[in-house]
Scaffold this active site. Structure first.
Site, PDB file in Angstrom:
ATOM      1  N   HIS A 231      -5.960   2.414  12.497  1.00 52.87           N
ATOM      2  CA  HIS A 231      -6.770   1.341  11.731  1.00 52.87           C
ATOM      3  C   HIS A 231      -7.993   0.824  12.815  1.00 52.87           C
ATOM      4  O   HIS A 231      -8.891   0.486  12.198  1.00 52.87           O
ATOM      5  CB  HIS A 231      -5.970   0.183  11.740  1.00 52.87           C
ATOM      6  CG  HIS A 231      -5.469   0.133  10.443  1.00 52.87           C
ATOM      7  ND1 HIS A 231      -4.032   0.342  10.126  1.00 52.87           N
ATOM      8  CD2 HIS A 231      -5.739  -0.404   9.189  1.00 52.87           C
ATOM      9  CE1 HIS A 231      -3.537   0.790   9.146  1.00 52.87           C
ATOM     10  NE2 HIS A 231      -4.723  -0.126   8.260  1.00 52.87           N
TER      11      HIS A 231
ATOM     12  N   ASN B 193       0.632  -1.338   0.108  1.00 53.86           N
ATOM     13  CA  ASN B 193       0.043   0.102   0.070  1.00 53.86           C
ATOM     14  C   ASN B 193       0.836   1.425  -0.038  1.00 53.86           C
ATOM     15  O   ASN B 193       0.875   1.973   0.943  1.00 53.86           O
ATOM     16  CB  ASN B 193      -0.687  -0.034   1.298  1.00 53.86           C
ATOM     17  CG  ASN B 193      -1.999   0.851   1.128  1.00 53.86           C
ATOM     18  OD1 ASN B 193      -2.207   1.558   0.080  1.00 53.86           O
ATOM     19  ND2 ASN B 193      -3.078   0.850   1.963  1.00 53.86           N
TER      20      ASN B 193
END
Length: 519
Positions: free
Chosen positions: A423, A392
């Site tokens: 997250h 990513n």
């Protein structure tokens, strides 16, 4: 192999595909001359780009369609951030924007935790934006399913797994461990696409909110470093609403609302201003190639999935059989990430945001790679550190700029700790990201030592082969840990043979640290 519904999609991917023709139409209007230069700047009796309006309206409509009233969770911080950008000075804007955005996102994540643990809400598949990865069923649902099965279990049954059919065992294991569910929020795919349940809409909203945090903090850093100047500082005399339009459009523009690599505000402006010189065939060709690649990855994932149940067998596997279960599950997760990343890039390309900036004003300063998926490097590298930088990529660059380079002490640990916070701070995320940080530190020390021992070509080949296997197994372990949503699932993972591989790296790290200090 079950190919009954080979094109069954996650709702997030469905909405990305719905936005695809609108992205193509947007780029066609920009490049065909249908929107003249005067038409782009004629709105509300002021000279503002009509393209900003199109992107903003498209983003608002897509948010309402995918999230329902949970779109307010995205709209509220958008307007608050725009107010901060225009009212706070460049020296303090980053602090204010960071505190506001992370506080709001944390409150939303705590609400999801509360719903999962105490209200015992139904599970939902969710794709998070930082890594763009699928998350798992909410943990409160595990207790509900377990109680239902325990009540239905015959008297005298000591172990649930021994008293139920294999399919029921797999369903219970998925629910108890919080494993990635393929039922699309418990409804058939057609019903899911037409009417998403509130938990699914909430998790899609949180996913977009995490992406918005990237944009807000990135823009705040640009303002703090003097790379971007607000209209109020330039004194251009425009009304506040007209000055806020480019910012609102950037934070909510529909090609990158639900997913996609991080596009900086400078690149966004340069792309809008130079869109009239782009060729309409180039993005369509690139977007078509990426869509075919995403479809191939999706079909490959279905073929791999037919070979076994992901993580469900961790409850009854033994020995090194659990290593295969975790590796197989991690492969499914990675294929899901890859296909979604490529689809996100295809949508950006279709709208014209994946093109080379050419010779537009400011293009050199705003250039950058709008790509997250370097699959070849991720699957062939024998270095955990390289895997981490490539995984990513836009999020990795964002974390490096936001935390790693600005941390006064222990930047690596601070970066992974913040990533766990960003997250959602689930137990598996905290454990997984801290373990990831330790493995990266071990990787930095172990590989120079091993390379010094590998002299001949066959020892070098053996070194690369063994470290590649070690890297794949450690990444699979970390990925499985991050996907866990409760402590019982983490305990199962930690007690399995999968823990041998990160422990090997951890012990090697300690030995090398002691060895370097003795020297």
């Amino acid at each position: 192999m079950d190919w009954a519904n080979p094109l069954a999609l996650h709702p997030l991917a469905f909405y990305q595909l719905v936005a695809f023709p609108f992205a193509v139409s947007f780029h066609y209007l920009c490049t065909s001359g249908s929107l003249s230069l005067n038409a782009r700047y004629a709105f509300m009796f002021a000279l503002i780009p009509c393209l900003y309006v199109l992107l903003l309206v498209g983003g608002c409509l897509l948010a309402c369609a995918a999230m329902g009233w949970y779109a307010l969770l995205l709209f509220i911080p958008t307007f608050c951030s725009v107010a901060i950008f225009h009212s706070v000075g460049p020296l303090q804007v980053h602090t204010w924007a960071f505190v506001l955005q992370m506080s709001w996102q944390t409150l939303c994540h705590l609400g999801l935790h509360y719903r999962g643990h105490y209200l015992q809400g139904a599970p939902c598949v969710r794709y998070q934006a930082a890594m763009h990865k699928p998350t798992l069923a909410e943990p409160g649902h595990a207790r509900t399913v377990f109680r239902h099965f325990r009540k239905a279990m015959p008297r005298g049954g000591s172990h649930v797994a021994l008293k139920m059919a294999p399919s029921t065992q797999r369903d219970l294991a998925r629910s108890t461990m919080g494993v990635f569910r393929e039922q699309h929020c418990g409804t058939p795919i057609t019903a899911t696409l037409l009417a998403l349940s509130p938990p699914c809409r909430l998790t899609i909203a949180l996913s977009s909110l995490m992406l918005q945090t990237q944009k807000v903090t990135s823009l705040a850093l640009d303002i703090h470093e003097g790379k971007v100047t607000m209209g109020s500082e330039r004194g251009d005399g425009r009304e506040p609403l007209l000055q806020a339009l480019p910012l609102c459009s950037y934070l909510l523009f529909f090609p990158a609302l639900l997913g996609g690599p991080l596009c900086s505000f400078r690149r966004f402006q340069v792309q809008i201003q130079g869109s009239c010189t782009s060729q309409p065939t180039r993005p369509l060709r690139a977007a078509g190639q990426k869509c075919l690649c995403a479809l191939a990855l999706h079909l490959l994932r279905m073929a791999v999935r037919s070979c076994g149940a992901p993580l469900a067998c961790l409850t009854d596997c033994t020995g090194f059989g659990c290593v295969y279960v975790v590796w197989h599950s991690a492969l499914l997760f990675k294929l899901a990430y890859y296909s979604q990343w490529v689809l996100d890039e295809a949508l950006l390309s279709a709208a014209g945001f994946g093109l080379e900036l050419g010779h537009a004003p400011g293009a050199e300063a705003a250039c950058g790679d709008l790509s997250d998926a370097d699959i070849w490097t991720l699957e062939t590298t024998n270095r955990i550190a390289l895997f981490t930088r490539t995984w990513n990529k836009s999020t990795s660059r964002w974390l490096r700029r936001l935390i790693f380079k600005r941390s006064p002490a222990q930047p690596l640990l601070a970066t992974f700790a913040f990533s766990a916070w960003w997250h959602g701070l689930h137990p598996g995320q905290v454990f997984g990201f801290l373990c990831w940080a330790a493995m990266v530190e071990a990787d930095y020390r172990i590989h120079p030592f091993l390379r010094s021992l590998a002299k001949s070509w066959h020892t070098k080949l053996l070194y690369k082969a063994l470290t590649w296997v070690q890297t794949q197994l450690i990444i699979a372990y970390i990925m499985a840990a991050v996907e866990m949503r409760n402590f019982s699932a983490l305990w199962l993972l930690g007690a399995s043979y999968n823990s041998f591989f990160p422990l090997l790296y951890g012990v090697s790290l300690l030995w090398l640290v002691v060895r370097s200090r003795q020297k």
